[in-house]
Scaffold this active site. Structure first.
Site, PDB file in Angstrom:
ATOM      1  N   GLN A  49       0.828  -1.219   0.000  1.00  0.00           N
ATOM      2  CA  GLN A  49       0.000   0.000   0.000  1.00  0.00           C
ATOM      3  C   GLN A  49       0.863   1.270   0.000  1.00  0.00           C
ATOM      4  O   GLN A  49       0.388   2.338  -0.366  1.00  0.00           O
ATOM      5  CB  GLN A  49      -0.928   0.014   1.224  1.00  0.00           C
ATOM      6  CG  GLN A  49      -2.017  -1.032   1.202  1.00  0.00           C
ATOM      7  CD  GLN A  49      -1.613  -2.280   1.942  1.00  0.00           C
ATOM      8  OE1 GLN A  49      -0.445  -2.674   1.962  1.00  0.00           O
ATOM      9  NE2 GLN A  49      -2.564  -2.950   2.566  1.00  0.00           N
TER      10      GLN A  49
ATOM     11  N   ASP B 288      -6.816   2.157  12.266  1.00  0.00           N
ATOM     12  CA  ASP B 288      -7.989   1.329  11.979  1.00  0.00           C
ATOM     13  C   ASP B 288      -8.874   1.257  13.203  1.00  0.00           C
ATOM     14  O   ASP B 288     -10.090   1.292  13.084  1.00  0.00           O
ATOM     15  CB  ASP B 288      -7.536  -0.056  11.516  1.00  0.00           C
ATOM     16  CG  ASP B 288      -6.989   0.048  10.102  1.00  0.00           C
ATOM     17  OD1 ASP B 288      -7.762  -0.055   9.158  1.00  0.00           O
ATOM     18  OD2 ASP B 288      -5.782   0.327   9.951  1.00  0.00           O
TER      19      ASP B 288
ATOM     20  N   ASN C 114      -3.019  -0.115  13.737  1.00  0.00           N
ATOM     21  CA  ASN C 114      -2.771   0.349  12.358  1.00  0.00           C
ATOM     22  C   ASN C 114      -1.904  -0.710  11.682  1.00  0.00           C
ATOM     23  O   ASN C 114      -1.502  -1.705  12.308  1.00  0.00           O
ATOM     24  CB  ASN C 114      -2.111   1.736  12.368  1.00  0.00           C
ATOM     25  CG  ASN C 114      -2.122   2.374  10.979  1.00  0.00           C
ATOM     26  OD1 ASN C 114      -3.176   2.459  10.338  1.00  0.00           O
ATOM     27  ND2 ASN C 114      -0.976   2.793  10.485  1.00  0.00           N
ATOM     28  N   LYS C 115      -1.621  -0.505  10.413  1.00  0.00           N
ATOM     29  CA  LYS C 115      -0.897  -1.503   9.614  1.00  0.00           C
ATOM     30  C   LYS C 115       0.324  -2.055  10.329  1.00  0.00           C
ATOM     31  O   LYS C 115       1.055  -1.321  11.003  1.00  0.00           O
ATOM     32  CB  LYS C 115      -0.498  -0.840   8.289  1.00  0.00           C
ATOM     33  CG  LYS C 115       0.219  -1.723   7.296  1.00  0.00           C
ATOM     34  CD  LYS C 115      -0.564  -2.962   6.925  1.00  0.00           C
ATOM     35  CE  LYS C 115      -1.940  -2.683   6.370  1.00  0.00           C
ATOM     36  NZ  LYS C 115      -2.808  -3.860   6.278  1.00  0.00           N
TER      37      LYS C 115
END
Ligand code: RUB
Length: 277
Positions: free
Chosen positions: A128, A166, A176-177
């Site tokens: 991403q 998130d 988060n990621k």
């Protein structure tokens, strides 16, 4: 687009990032809102309270609220972008990870009046970071993409780390990621402020009542399509960032530490806190 197609696109990450997922979920709900479809939507991806909060909000008045929810995400994004852009200074280097539409929105806004650079990490296994790099470079912002394990080089000269979220939990931890906490630890070592840029609907109020936010585990094939026999693969999509590593949360409610953010969210969206199990 059909309900099924939206679900497929969320699952496959064609639609990615918490806000985009939540908005697409609301569009899908407009097409189908029977209990089975709602369950399917909620379970498409773990670690997405914005989607769940948006669905709960819509179900309170299924005729009027889906449009109100979409408007919410549009308006809050504008506010967050304005506030966040003030944190980026002329000549600085901004570090980010993965692709957060909130963070790229902030960077694009800041670039209207200031010149600065961006360092971003590629974000294995789904890359991403490339979406971030392309979006910003297309807008004329100087961007350097680093492999994930090059994060120390990427961060060493950075002035600020901006990442999305998130899920925000009652403990103050932020999902988060994967890589987010690792990089926040490096940022702390170099005294680089770490800001979470997030819509307050990402708060998981159920964590107040002892429920856990599940971290999504994705297919091992994303990491290595045909691994040798016997090699186990971990493909956890998200990780929790400890509040000690977080300088502040930039949301539509302002810039606060985690406690302040939760208190403000409670005032702004009392309905989110009504679901006492
Ligand atoms: C995306 C990711 C983003 C947050 C916030 O993960 O971790 O940082 O979702 O994004 P994935 P936004 O690609 O697995 O969905 O600010 O757009 O809500």
């Amino acid at each position: 687009m059909s309900f099924e197609q939206i679900c497929k696109d969320i699952k496959s990450l064609k639609i990615q990032g918490a806000v985009n997922v939540a908005k697409a979920g609301v569009q899908a709900l407009k097409l189908k809102n029977d209990p089975k479809s709602i369950k399917k939507l909620i379970n498409l991806r773990a670690t997405e309270p914005a989607l769940r909060n948006a669905i709960n909000f819509c179900l309170k008045d299924i005729k009027k609220n889906p449009d109100k929810a979409l408007k919410h995400f549009e308006e809050t994004k504008k506010k967050i972008i304005k506030i966040g852009a003030r944190k980026i200074h002329e000549g600085s280097i901004v570090f980010t990870h993965c692709h957060s539409s909130t963070v790229t929105g902030i960077i694009l806004e800041a670039a209207k009046t200031k010149k600065f650079e961006v360092h971003c990490t590629e974000t294995r296994p789904r890359y991403q970071g490339r979406i971030t790099a392309k979006e910003l470079s297309d807008a004329g912002i100087p961007v350097t993409l680093f492999v994930d394990s090059g994060a120390r080089y990427a961060l060493k000269k950075a002035d600020i780390m901006l990442i999305g979220a998130d899920a925000i939990l009652s403990s103050g931890k932020v999902a988060n990621k994967i890589g987010s906490e690792l990089f926040a630890e490096i940022a702390k070592r170099y005294d680089i402020p770490v800001f979470i840029c997030a819509d307050a609907w990402k708060f998981n109020t159920m964590t107040i009542w002892g429920y856990e936010e599940k971290l999504e585990r994705r297919d091992a094939k994303e990491v290595w399509p045909k691994p040798p026999k016997g090699v186990k693969i971990s493909n956890i999509a998200f990780e929790l960032v400890h509040p000690d590593l977080i300088t502040g949360v930039i949301s539509e409610l302002g810039v606060y530490n985690l406690d302040g953010f939760i208190a403000e969210a409670k005032k702004a969206y009392p309905w989110m806190f009504e679901n006492v199990p």
